[in-house]
Design a protein around this motif. Structure first.
Motif, mmCIF file in Angstrom:
data_model
loop_
_atom_site.group_PDB
_atom_site.id
_atom_site.type_symbol
_atom_site.label_atom_id
_atom_site.label_comp_id
_atom_site.label_asym_id
_atom_site.label_seq_id
_atom_site.Cartn_x
_atom_site.Cartn_y
_atom_site.Cartn_z
ATOM 1 N N TYR A 116 1.228 7.942 2.001
ATOM 2 C CA TYR A 116 0.860 9.206 1.373
ATOM 3 C C TYR A 116 1.506 10.405 2.046
ATOM 4 O O TYR A 116 1.622 10.471 3.271
ATOM 5 C CB TYR A 116 -0.657 9.375 1.352
ATOM 6 C CG TYR A 116 -1.303 8.482 0.320
ATOM 7 C CD1 TYR A 116 -1.237 8.806 -1.027
ATOM 8 C CD2 TYR A 116 -1.935 7.310 0.694
ATOM 9 C CE1 TYR A 116 -1.806 7.980 -1.990
ATOM 10 C CE2 TYR A 116 -2.510 6.474 -0.260
ATOM 11 C CZ TYR A 116 -2.436 6.815 -1.592
ATOM 12 O OH TYR A 116 -2.995 6.003 -2.539
ATOM 13 N N GLY A 167 6.671 3.901 -4.569
ATOM 14 C CA GLY A 167 5.651 4.931 -4.580
ATOM 15 C C GLY A 167 4.900 4.991 -5.894
ATOM 16 O O GLY A 167 4.989 4.087 -6.731
ATOM 17 N N ASP A 168 4.180 6.113 -6.083
ATOM 18 C CA ASP A 168 3.333 6.244 -7.272
ATOM 19 C C ASP A 168 3.996 7.002 -8.416
ATOM 20 O O ASP A 168 3.409 7.188 -9.479
ATOM 21 C CB ASP A 168 1.987 6.879 -6.918
ATOM 22 C CG ASP A 168 2.096 8.312 -6.420
ATOM 23 O OD1 ASP A 168 3.204 8.882 -6.411
ATOM 24 O OD2 ASP A 168 1.054 8.872 -6.028
ATOM 25 N N GLY A 187 3.366 0.635 -2.511
ATOM 26 C CA GLY A 187 2.907 0.087 -3.778
ATOM 27 C C GLY A 187 3.627 -1.218 -4.085
ATOM 28 O O GLY A 187 4.477 -1.679 -3.331
ATOM 29 N N ALA A 190 2.592 9.763 -3.328
ATOM 30 C CA ALA A 190 2.937 8.603 -2.496
ATOM 31 C C ALA A 190 4.404 8.277 -2.776
ATOM 32 O O ALA A 190 4.718 7.636 -3.779
ATOM 33 C CB ALA A 190 2.038 7.421 -2.813
ATOM 34 N N GLN A 206 0.850 -1.189 0.000
ATOM 35 C CA GLN A 206 0.000 0.000 0.000
ATOM 36 C C GLN A 206 0.889 1.242 0.000
ATOM 37 O O GLN A 206 2.012 1.224 0.494
ATOM 38 C CB GLN A 206 -0.910 0.003 1.231
ATOM 39 C CG GLN A 206 -1.913 -1.136 1.221
ATOM 40 C CD GLN A 206 -2.817 -1.077 2.424
ATOM 41 O OE1 GLN A 206 -3.219 -0.002 2.850
ATOM 42 N NE2 GLN A 206 -3.146 -2.226 2.976
ATOM 43 N N TYR A 207 0.383 2.317 -0.566
ATOM 44 C CA TYR A 207 1.136 3.558 -0.614
ATOM 45 C C TYR A 207 1.176 4.260 0.744
ATOM 46 O O TYR A 207 0.203 4.253 1.489
ATOM 47 C CB TYR A 207 0.514 4.531 -1.621
ATOM 48 C CG TYR A 207 0.662 4.128 -3.060
ATOM 49 C CD1 TYR A 207 1.903 3.801 -3.592
ATOM 50 C CD2 TYR A 207 -0.437 4.102 -3.901
ATOM 51 C CE1 TYR A 207 2.049 3.447 -4.913
ATOM 52 C CE2 TYR A 207 -0.307 3.750 -5.238
ATOM 53 C CZ TYR A 207 0.938 3.420 -5.738
ATOM 54 O OH TYR A 207 1.069 3.078 -7.055
#
Length: 113
Positions: free
Chosen positions: A71, A91-92, A86, A82, A68-69
């Motif tokens: 944030y 990150g994103d 991930g 993020a 999960q990111y």
């Protein structure tokens, strides 16, 4: 007649504990931390860091478990990006390219069992 608080008000006062935040933060960040503190403990336990970089202040909320990111929020609680988490852990990919070094300070960590 005695002044008695309604049961619903008393329950709210008792059930909403305040977390031990180590530094001043904007109200919206404090509310996000309080929500985490009054929810079930994450695995791993949640942490919040203050990031100072290029004259800006951000707050990083660590992710709850796997892929999960985590944030990053600005001082108005708007999601910036993020930076970690991930599937790849990287990150994103939408964070700004900062010029300076990120100074990271622990603001709060959930030490509940």
């Amino acid at each position: 007649m005695k002044n008695i608080l309604p049961l619903s008000v008393l329950m709210v006062l008792v059930s909403c504990k305040k977390p031990d935040i180590k530094t001043d933060v904007p109200d919206c960040i404090e509310q996000k931390i309080s929500k985490l503190y009054n929810d079930k403990v994450q695995n791993p336990p949640a942490k919040v860091y203050k990031w100072e970089v290029d004259g800006e202040v951000y707050y990083l909320f660590t992710a709850d478990c796997c892929d999960q990111y985590s944030y990053l929020y600005d001082e108005e609680c708007k999601v910036v990006c993020a930076p970690t988490g991930g599937f790849t852990g990287g990150g994103d990919g939408t964070c700004p390219e900062w010029q300076g070094e990120v100074v990271e300070t622990l603001v709060w960590e959930d030490d509940r069992d």
